[in-house]
Scaffold this motif. Structure first.
Motif, mmCIF file in Angstrom:
data_model
loop_
_atom_site.group_PDB
_atom_site.id
_atom_site.type_symbol
_atom_site.label_atom_id
_atom_site.label_comp_id
_atom_site.label_asym_id
_atom_site.label_seq_id
_atom_site.Cartn_x
_atom_site.Cartn_y
_atom_site.Cartn_z
ATOM 1 N N THR A 76 0.840 -1.194 0.000
ATOM 2 C CA THR A 76 0.000 0.000 0.000
ATOM 3 C C THR A 76 0.879 1.250 0.000
ATOM 4 N N MET A 77 0.294 2.333 -0.419
ATOM 5 C CA MET A 77 1.016 3.589 -0.540
ATOM 6 C C MET A 77 0.167 4.706 0.052
ATOM 7 N N GLN A 78 0.803 5.552 0.857
ATOM 8 C CA GLN A 78 0.136 6.718 1.432
ATOM 9 C C GLN A 78 0.424 7.925 0.563
ATOM 10 N N THR A 79 -0.619 8.708 0.254
ATOM 11 C CA THR A 79 -0.461 9.854 -0.642
ATOM 12 C C THR A 79 -1.137 11.085 -0.061
ATOM 13 N N LEU A 80 -0.372 12.155 0.079
ATOM 14 C CA LEU A 80 -0.940 13.470 0.365
ATOM 15 C C LEU A 80 -1.314 14.077 -0.966
ATOM 16 N N ASP A 81 -2.591 14.220 -1.198
ATOM 17 C CA ASP A 81 -3.120 14.632 -2.503
ATOM 18 C C ASP A 81 -3.763 16.010 -2.356
ATOM 19 N N ALA A 82 -3.155 17.029 -2.959
ATOM 20 C CA ALA A 82 -3.678 18.404 -2.883
ATOM 21 C C ALA A 82 -4.011 18.885 -4.284
ATOM 22 N N ARG A 83 -5.106 19.595 -4.414
ATOM 23 C CA ARG A 83 -5.543 20.074 -5.730
ATOM 24 C C ARG A 83 -6.174 21.445 -5.600
ATOM 25 N N HIS A 84 -6.084 22.203 -6.688
ATOM 26 C CA HIS A 84 -6.786 23.484 -6.749
ATOM 27 C C HIS A 84 -8.284 23.224 -6.813
ATOM 28 N N ILE A 85 -9.061 24.104 -6.205
ATOM 29 C CA ILE A 85 -10.493 23.885 -6.092
ATOM 30 C C ILE A 85 -11.181 23.783 -7.447
ATOM 31 N N GLU A 86 -10.597 24.363 -8.492
ATOM 32 C CA GLU A 86 -11.224 24.357 -9.814
ATOM 33 C C GLU A 86 -10.831 23.150 -10.663
ATOM 34 N N LEU A 87 -9.976 22.267 -10.148
ATOM 35 C CA LEU A 87 -9.412 21.207 -10.981
ATOM 36 C C LEU A 87 -10.472 20.281 -11.561
ATOM 37 N N PHE A 88 -11.378 19.776 -10.733
ATOM 38 C CA PHE A 88 -12.333 18.783 -11.196
ATOM 39 C C PHE A 88 -13.295 19.326 -12.254
ATOM 40 N N LEU A 89 -13.440 20.641 -12.328
ATOM 41 C CA LEU A 89 -14.346 21.244 -13.300
ATOM 42 C C LEU A 89 -13.643 21.622 -14.599
ATOM 43 N N SER A 90 -12.329 21.498 -14.632
ATOM 44 C CA SER A 90 -11.548 21.894 -15.810
ATOM 45 C C SER A 90 -11.694 20.850 -16.919
ATOM 46 N N GLU A 91 -11.819 21.313 -18.130
ATOM 47 C CA GLU A 91 -12.017 20.418 -19.264
ATOM 48 C C GLU A 91 -10.808 19.509 -19.474
ATOM 49 N N GLY A 92 -9.604 20.057 -19.292
ATOM 50 C CA GLY A 92 -8.401 19.264 -19.481
ATOM 51 C C GLY A 92 -8.294 18.105 -18.512
ATOM 52 N N TYR A 93 -8.825 18.285 -17.312
ATOM 53 C CA TYR A 93 -8.813 17.201 -16.334
ATOM 54 C C TYR A 93 -9.876 16.164 -16.668
ATOM 55 N N GLN A 94 -11.039 16.639 -17.064
ATOM 56 C CA GLN A 94 -12.139 15.729 -17.339
ATOM 57 C C GLN A 94 -11.889 14.870 -18.566
ATOM 58 N N ASP A 95 -11.256 15.430 -19.593
ATOM 59 C CA ASP A 95 -11.016 14.634 -20.805
ATOM 60 C C ASP A 95 -9.716 13.834 -20.744
ATOM 61 N N GLY A 96 -8.972 13.944 -19.640
ATOM 62 C CA GLY A 96 -7.776 13.135 -19.453
ATOM 63 C C GLY A 96 -6.522 13.666 -20.096
ATOM 64 N N SER A 97 -6.575 14.867 -20.664
ATOM 65 C CA SER A 97 -5.376 15.417 -21.320
ATOM 66 C C SER A 97 -4.360 15.943 -20.307
ATOM 67 N N TRP A 98 -4.804 16.239 -19.090
ATOM 68 C CA TRP A 98 -3.873 16.640 -18.036
ATOM 69 C C TRP A 98 -3.510 15.405 -17.227
ATOM 70 N N GLU A 99 -2.238 15.098 -17.146
ATOM 71 C CA GLU A 99 -1.787 13.910 -16.436
ATOM 72 C C GLU A 99 -0.756 14.278 -15.378
ATOM 73 N N TYR A 100 -0.603 13.386 -14.403
ATOM 74 C CA TYR A 100 0.398 13.590 -13.362
ATOM 75 C C TYR A 100 1.791 13.275 -13.897
ATOM 76 N N GLU A 101 2.731 14.088 -13.495
ATOM 77 C CA GLU A 101 4.124 13.951 -13.930
ATOM 78 C C GLU A 101 5.012 13.708 -12.711
ATOM 79 N N LEU A 102 5.838 12.667 -12.777
ATOM 80 C CA LEU A 102 6.787 12.376 -11.709
ATOM 81 C C LEU A 102 7.958 13.349 -11.822
#
Length: 318
Positions: free
Chosen positions: A200-226
């Motif tokens: 298992t992995m513990q993750t502190l996950d922080a996001r801007h309040i507008e992230l979930f409503l952004s089109e780039g997030y919803q269509d999957g074009s914004w991805e997490y980068e290591l």
């Protein structure tokens, strides 16, 4: 016989007048008011500002129920200023300097409907989560670290990977200011097959309040980068992670994060703990005897070269 003279100023009795009871054309009703007229809705007789102030004492669910009572209340409840007030009140953060890109009602719903990032990304890996709260980034630079000891080492290396390797922390620039929401996630190891890995992995996950409503997030074009990875090849007392607004590192409220005795729990308490202040958030889980920890740092940007809109600090035992 002489007539008796009347006293001067004496009050002469007056004949009683028959009082006639007034009859009303309309009976008195407890639901009616003299201010009401039949030409329009009753509630318009009151000032709209009064009802708007009353609405600010309600929560989101109660507001929706009020809006369902009639068309007049529906129009009133849909006012953006009411949802803006509720959002800032319930998240306990100040108002952002710049106007929100989305309707405040939608921001409120996305903040309190129980959604989190792993509902949209790798849901099969998700185990459990905990909402920590909201904090406010006033500047566009944040310090991300896995160490909660003072004094903090401010990294000066050029690359994020070099910063992480040298002192277990890094400075991120071009971070989107405003309201951020923090969650603590517990997920399965993302690099192993689900059927064969018990890690298992513990993750502190922080996001801007507008992230979930952004089109780039919803269509999957914004991805997490290591952006950085660190291997701590020795026993560690706890898996910790924190995000600080660089501009407010020396604030009194921020110092509460470093008062570990007030929130991390006793040494034999294995439950994850978290603390949040106006401009910082931190998590910690006390660990049993181990051989070390691997820490990964991820960011999500609003498109290529865009602002950082999400930050993750993930930790897994070696």
């Amino acid at each position: 016989m002489a007539k008796r003279k009347q006293r001067t100023g004496a009050v002469q009795p007056q004949p009683l007048k028959t009082q006639k009871r007034m009859r009303r054309d309309k009976p008195i009703c407890s639901c009616s008011s003299p201010r009401f007229t039949s030409s329009g809705p009753a509630f318009t007789c009151y000032e709209q500002d009064v009802w708007m102030e009353i609405a600010k004492f309600l929560d989101g669910k109660s507001l929706v129920m009020l809006a369902a009572t009639c068309r007049w209340f529906h129009e009133l409840v849909m006012e953006g200023c009411i949802w803006r007030y509720l959002c800032l009140r319930d998240l306990q953060v100040p108002a952002p300097r710049h106007p929100a890109a989305f309707d405040w009602k939608k921001l409120y719903i996305s903040s309190f409907n129980g959604s989190h990032s792993y509902m949209f990304r790798q849901p099969e890996k998700h185990i459990d989560w905990m909402r920590i709260g909201a904090f406010f980034l006033e500047s566009s630079s944040v310090l991300v670290t896995e160490r909660l000891s003072t004094p903090l080492k401010f990294p000066k290396e050029e690359s994020v990977q070099q910063m992480v390797e040298s002192c277990g922390s890094c400075v991120l620039n071009d971070v989107k200011p405003g309201i951020w929401i923090a969650d603590l996630q517990l997920v399965r190891c993302p690099v192993c097959e689900l059927n064969t890995c018990d890690g298992t992995m513990q993750t502190l996950d922080a996001r801007h309040i507008e992230l979930f409503l952004s089109e780039g997030y919803q269509d999957g074009s914004w991805e997490y980068e290591l952006i950085g990875i660190q291997d701590i090849k020795k026993h560690v007392e706890g898996a910790s992670g924190a995000i600080f607004d660089v501009q407010h590192l020396n604030d009194t409220s921020t110092s509460a994060v470093f008062n570990l005795n007030s929130w991390v729990g006793k040494a034999n308490d294995w439950q994850p703990k978290a603390v949040i202040t106006m401009h910082a958030v931190a998590v910690n889980t006390n660990l049993q005897k181990n051989e070390g920890l691997q820490v990964k740092y991820h960011v999500m940007r609003a498109g290529a070269g865009g602002e950082v809109v999400s930050i993750r600090i993930s930790q897994q035992l070696l």
